[in-house]
Every structure is written in C-alpha cells, then in structure tokens.
Design a protein around this motif. Structure first.
Motif, PDB file in Angstrom:
ATOM      1  N   HIS A  36       3.414  13.422  -4.794  1.00 29.26           N
ATOM      2  CA  HIS A  36       2.926  12.055  -4.659  1.00 29.26           C
ATOM      3  C   HIS A  36       1.703  11.998  -3.759  1.00 29.26           C
ATOM      4  O   HIS A  36       1.688  12.590  -2.674  1.00 29.26           O
ATOM      5  CB  HIS A  36       4.012  11.157  -4.072  1.00 29.26           C
ATOM      6  CG  HIS A  36       5.265  11.108  -4.890  1.00 29.26           C
ATOM      7  ND1 HIS A  36       5.340  10.452  -6.095  1.00 29.26           N
ATOM      8  CD2 HIS A  36       6.499  11.639  -4.688  1.00 29.26           C
ATOM      9  CE1 HIS A  36       6.549  10.567  -6.599  1.00 29.26           C
ATOM     10  NE2 HIS A  36       7.281  11.282  -5.757  1.00 29.26           N
ATOM     11  N   MET A  43       5.504   7.873  -0.093  1.00 32.51           N
ATOM     12  CA  MET A  43       6.609   7.835  -1.049  1.00 32.51           C
ATOM     13  C   MET A  43       7.754   8.715  -0.551  1.00 32.51           C
ATOM     14  O   MET A  43       7.538   9.828  -0.074  1.00 32.51           O
ATOM     15  CB  MET A  43       6.131   8.327  -2.422  1.00 32.51           C
ATOM     16  CG  MET A  43       7.135   8.127  -3.540  1.00 32.51           C
ATOM     17  SD  MET A  43       7.429   6.383  -3.939  1.00 32.51           S
ATOM     18  CE  MET A  43       5.920   5.964  -4.823  1.00 32.51           C
ATOM     19  N   HIS A  87       6.603  -0.868  -5.202  1.00 32.11           N
ATOM     20  CA  HIS A  87       5.343  -1.617  -5.259  1.00 32.11           C
ATOM     21  C   HIS A  87       4.565  -1.458  -3.949  1.00 32.11           C
ATOM     22  O   HIS A  87       3.338  -1.298  -3.963  1.00 32.11           O
ATOM     23  CB  HIS A  87       5.624  -3.099  -5.525  1.00 32.11           C
ATOM     24  CG  HIS A  87       4.381  -3.929  -5.620  1.00 32.11           C
ATOM     25  ND1 HIS A  87       3.588  -3.970  -6.746  1.00 32.11           N
ATOM     26  CD2 HIS A  87       3.786  -4.749  -4.714  1.00 32.11           C
ATOM     27  CE1 HIS A  87       2.558  -4.771  -6.531  1.00 32.11           C
ATOM     28  NE2 HIS A  87       2.657  -5.262  -5.305  1.00 32.11           N
ATOM     29  N   LYS A  90       3.021   2.046  -3.871  1.00 23.88           N
ATOM     30  CA  LYS A  90       1.881   2.174  -4.787  1.00 23.88           C
ATOM     31  C   LYS A  90       0.658   1.422  -4.262  1.00 23.88           C
ATOM     32  O   LYS A  90      -0.481   1.846  -4.482  1.00 23.88           O
ATOM     33  CB  LYS A  90       2.275   1.667  -6.171  1.00 23.88           C
ATOM     34  CG  LYS A  90       3.196   2.622  -6.925  1.00 23.88           C
ATOM     35  CD  LYS A  90       3.428   2.179  -8.358  1.00 23.88           C
ATOM     36  CE  LYS A  90       4.232   3.220  -9.125  1.00 23.88           C
ATOM     37  NZ  LYS A  90       4.442   2.832 -10.539  1.00 23.88           N
ATOM     38  N   GLN A  93      -0.871   3.849  -2.008  1.00 26.59           N
ATOM     39  CA  GLN A  93      -1.403   4.979  -2.758  1.00 26.59           C
ATOM     40  C   GLN A  93      -2.737   4.632  -3.409  1.00 26.59           C
ATOM     41  O   GLN A  93      -3.676   5.439  -3.398  1.00 26.59           O
ATOM     42  CB  GLN A  93      -0.403   5.425  -3.821  1.00 26.59           C
ATOM     43  CG  GLN A  93       0.786   6.186  -3.259  1.00 26.59           C
ATOM     44  CD  GLN A  93       1.744   6.635  -4.344  1.00 26.59           C
ATOM     45  OE1 GLN A  93       1.935   5.953  -5.350  1.00 26.59           O
ATOM     46  NE2 GLN A  93       2.363   7.788  -4.149  1.00 26.59           N
ATOM     47  N   TYR A  94      -2.845   3.433  -3.971  1.00 27.42           N
ATOM     48  CA  TYR A  94      -4.091   3.058  -4.630  1.00 27.42           C
ATOM     49  C   TYR A  94      -5.202   2.781  -3.628  1.00 27.42           C
ATOM     50  O   TYR A  94      -6.390   2.924  -3.953  1.00 27.42           O
ATOM     51  CB  TYR A  94      -3.859   1.866  -5.564  1.00 27.42           C
ATOM     52  CG  TYR A  94      -3.282   2.303  -6.896  1.00 27.42           C
ATOM     53  CD1 TYR A  94      -4.083   2.987  -7.827  1.00 27.42           C
ATOM     54  CD2 TYR A  94      -1.956   2.087  -7.207  1.00 27.42           C
ATOM     55  CE1 TYR A  94      -3.562   3.422  -9.034  1.00 27.42           C
ATOM     56  CE2 TYR A  94      -1.426   2.526  -8.422  1.00 27.42           C
ATOM     57  CZ  TYR A  94      -2.235   3.193  -9.328  1.00 27.42           C
ATOM     58  OH  TYR A  94      -1.719   3.632 -10.515  1.00 27.42           O
TER      59      TYR A  94
END
Length: 496
Positions: A36, A43, A87, A90, A93-94
C-alpha cells in the motif's frame, strides 16, 4: 537501467518524508513500494486504527445518557464503519500520490519523484531488482534509504489464518463485529483495539495480559488507570495468564488459559487477535548482496545520522523508521527519514534525541507521555519529585462533564528542578503534551515555567496546578483532596 540519485525502499512515513526532503535538494528520487502507498502509517496501521478509534469514541459519546439528552435509536453498521475507515486512508494515499505526480518530471533542475510498484531486492551495493506480478526490472542509484517498516509479530506455536485467528492487518477484512473477541497482548496495540471494540458495545472483549498489569513498563498508577478504564468499559482482563492453546471448532474458538496461580480457564470466542508487537521487514531485501547485516532482532542498526552501522564500505546506504528498531512511532520514522535525506545532501544536520519523544495512546480516555517515568528514574538512581493532579479539580473538565483524567509531572530533586517527564490522561491530553515536550527539550526549570499564564478555562490548567503542587504553591491542596492530589519525592538512599 535507469540511474537515480536516491532510491527509497518503502513509502511509509520514513520513506515518503525522506523523498520529499531529498526533493528539496534537487535530487532525482525513486520510491519503491510493494504494497500500500503510505505503508502501515496509512493502511492497516496508524491512520486506519485511529480512524476506527475516533468513530468508536463518537459512538461512545452518542450512547451516553448522563448529559440531559438521549439518542432515540442508536445503531452501528460494521460494514459502514470499515467503509469510512478505508475512505480516510485513501484520502491520505491520494494526497501522497498527487504530490508524487506533481514532481514526477524533472523541472528546471529541481529534482524529480518516480514511483515504482513492486518488491525490491539488492543485487549489489548500487543495484536493486524490482519484481511485481507483471514484470521485473533493475535500477541503480548513488544512495539508498531502506524504509520498509515492520509487520505484526507472530505468536509462537499459533498459526494466523487471517479469518478467525488474525493480526492487526486483518481487522479491515472482518465482515461484522465479532460477538466475542480475545486480544492476545496488553501493550499499546492490544489496549487500543480493546478500547475500540468495547466502545462499540457489540463485542465481548477479553484481553490477555501475561503480566500483573497492562502497560507494565509504565508506572503502576498509570497502568492501573488504563486497566480500570478498560474494565469500566466492559473489557475482561485476564492478568498473569498465558495462552496454552486455541482449538478451532466450526462455530467458535475454544481458548485455554493458564494462570500464574496454577489454575486454568477455558473460554469461548469467535475471533482471536494477536497484538504482541511488530518485527522489522528485512528478510526479503537481499541485504547480504549489499554487504549488510541485521541485528539478532532483524533490525538495521543505525548511527546518529541514519547511516547503517558497521558498513564502512557502503556509507551510501541508510535506514529509517521501524526497520531500525527504535521506538515504532510515526514521528520518529518521519524525523529519521528527513535526517537521512539531509545527510545524503551533505547538509548540516543534528542527531536525533530520542529521550524526549511524545507518545499518544488511544484509549478511553486517551493517554499521552513524554520523557522519563518513575521506574526509569529509579533504575538510573536519579533523585526526583513527582506530583499527580486529577482532572476532577480542573474547571474545564468539570464543564465538559468529563473529569476522568490526570496530569502527572516529574522534576529533578535538586536546586534546578528541571522537568524530566509527564504522563497525562483525559480529553485533549494529546494536544497539550507537546508543550511539556518543548519545556523538557529546552531544559526549563520549574520556577521558569510557573511564570507562564495559562488560559482559563482550559484543560492545560491541570499542568499549571500540578507544577504548583511540586513547588508547594497549588490553589487546591493535597491535604484537602488526598485522593485527587499527591506529591512525593525519591532519593537513591531511600529503601524501596
């Protein structure tokens, strides 16, 4: 083969922070990540567990009935909880990916970032292979930072099937709240998950504690504070107990516990969570091909500036984060990664001082610590004074109707009376612990700190009154509230 100024193996807090700091110096960097993006810091680790913790605390507050209002129909959907947790991960992460893409091409000689997905392995001191399910390639670099983090430690003789016997990385794969859960391990990770699942009131939580109290490295009063709160939250703590075996049945797990007193107990649970710490991810890196050796614990020992020790012939290889064996904290990993990048860029930097680290423990209520505790000071025979001040006397805590907490501060027992350590429990403890970390780092004395004005009403006033207690100047006195305020001092000459 493409050649880089720096290859970083791992994109967790150590890897990503080192990449961005190296970018500041105009280096061309490649980040290699096999799992990840963001590592366990995002994560299956810090961010996901703390998101789940915050949701559980919100639910716990909503379920309260002692504040003049009551929720009409309160329910919780495990799938929606996990969806919210993922959510959040992520989202972060983005953000990381967006920054990598922003600097993905060399612009005006200011350096660049490249992300390679796959598992890295050293071929020689300047070459690695990257393997994924679709391809394999080789890359070279002038410098390397190993930031591969850590993974959950396995329990001897216990097979993790990732369904009913799980570790922390399997939490997000559960389909529903377990009706009954055994948590093996009473350190920070175990106590945090015990807090989370007991907050939701959907799971009967059993916590296996091999010692006589949870968090055995902390002072007894702090350990007892955590233990009492867990029990008040519904957690069943099995102290001085060892796991003998877990027998699998079609519909449940049969657990046999052996106690220090000689008796045994058989309990029935649906899920067993192994939370006995983490071990460094070094076993598949081909370190021997780069002339590197790990310690007996599988970690990479580093010098002050994150160079790997005993590698005089490979001074271009660094390590940062959990893989180094230092305290496994996000903040430590981040600092080490930045320091390694600065060293590679030949920029003047300072060695890290690990003695003043702030630690947060996400219990109910939260617990924060910085500096040394009484056990450590006694082990080093350091004379000290210590005061304990309950939140039950702090106006802001009273107004919040949330007085379950305390401030405990230790100062040197000499003319300087320097602040040596602090432990705090209760709401917002994580916010104000850093102020005391600054005081410790600056070497401030008790007398200097007492000149500061504290805002009213604030929970930080508990710090002020605790410091005043140490100097005999508190507004509320230990004589009037012996259960809420304590003061003591210790010298090496005194008997235990």
């Amino acid at each position: 083969m493409k050649d880089y100024d720096l290859i970083i193996i791992g994109s967790g807090p150590a890897g990503f922070s080192s990449a961005i700091r190296a970018l500041d110096f105009g280096l061309n960097i490649c980040i290699v990540e096999g799992s990840h993006i963001g590592g366990a810091g995002i994560m299956n680790g810090a961010l996901t567990s703390k998101t789940m913790y915050e949701l559980s605390m919100d639910y716990s507050v909503a379920a309260r009935t002692d504040r003049g209002y009551r929720s009409g129909s309160l329910s919780v959907d495990f799938k929606e909880v996990i969806k919210t947790v993922i959510h959040a991960a992520k989202e972060k992460q983005y953000q990381i990916l967006s920054q990598i893409e922003t600097f993905s091409e060399e612009k005006n000689g200011k350096g660049s970032l490249t992300l390679e997905k796959g598992w890295a392995k050293f071929i020689d001191t300047h070459t690695i292979s990257i393997t994924n399910k679709d391809s394999s390639k080789r890359l070279t670099a002038k410098n390397f930072i190993i930031a591969t983090g850590a993974k959950p430690r396995k329990a001897p003789g216990l097979e993790i099937d990732h369904k009913r016997i799980i570790n922390s990385e399997d939490i997000l794969n559960l389909k529903k709240f377990p009706e009954r859960m055994l948590i093996i391990g009473s350190g920070i990770i175990g106590c945090e998950f015990a807090t989370i699942f007991s907050n939701f009131k959907q799971t009967e939580v059993h916590l296996l504690d091999r010692a006589k109290r949870v968090l055995p490295y902390e002072d007894n009063d702090v350990s007892e504070f955590v233990s009492k709160n867990l029990e008040n939250n519904g957690v069943i703590i099995h102290q001085t107990a060892n796991l003998r075996t877990i027998k699998k049945h079609p519909e449940h797990l049969e657990v046999i516990l052996d106690y220090e007193a000689g008796n045994s107990m058989v309990i029935e649970v649906d899920v067993a969570l192994v939370a006995i710490g983490r071990v460094a991810n070094t076993d598949k890196l081909g370190l021997e091909n780069a002339g590197l050796k790990t310690t007996e614990r599988g970690t990479l020992e580093i010098a002050d500036h994150c160079c790997i020790k005993e590698t005089e012939h490979q001074p271009h290889i660094y390590a940062a984060g959990d893989v180094t064996g230092h305290t496994q904290l996000y903040s430590v990993a981040e600092f080490q990664g930045r320091l390694a990048a600065e060293q590679i860029a030949d920029t003047p930097c300072y060695p890290l001082d690990y003695s003043h680290m702030s630690t947060l423990m996400f219990f109910k209520p939260e617990l924060a610590s910085v500096g040394l505790n009484e056990k450590q000071l006694r082990a080093h025979k350091v004379p000290h004074k210590v005061a304990y001040y309950s939140n039950k006397l702090v106006n802001r805590a009273i107004a919040m109707r949330n007085t379950n907490g305390f401030v405990k501060i230790i100062v040197s027992n000499d003319d300087q009376r320097k602040i040596l350590g602090m432990r705090a429990g209760g709401p917002q403890a994580s916010a104000y612990i850093v102020s005391v970390a600054h005081l410790i780092n600056q070497g401030n004395s008790l007398q200097e700190v007492l000149k500061i004005f504290y805002p009213h009403p604030s929970l930080a006033e508990g710090i002020q009154e605790c410091l005043r207690t140490l100097s005999g100047k508190s507004i509320y006195k230990p004589e009037a509230f012996p259960d809420l305020i304590t003061f003591k001092e210790w010298n090496p000459e005194e008997p235990e």
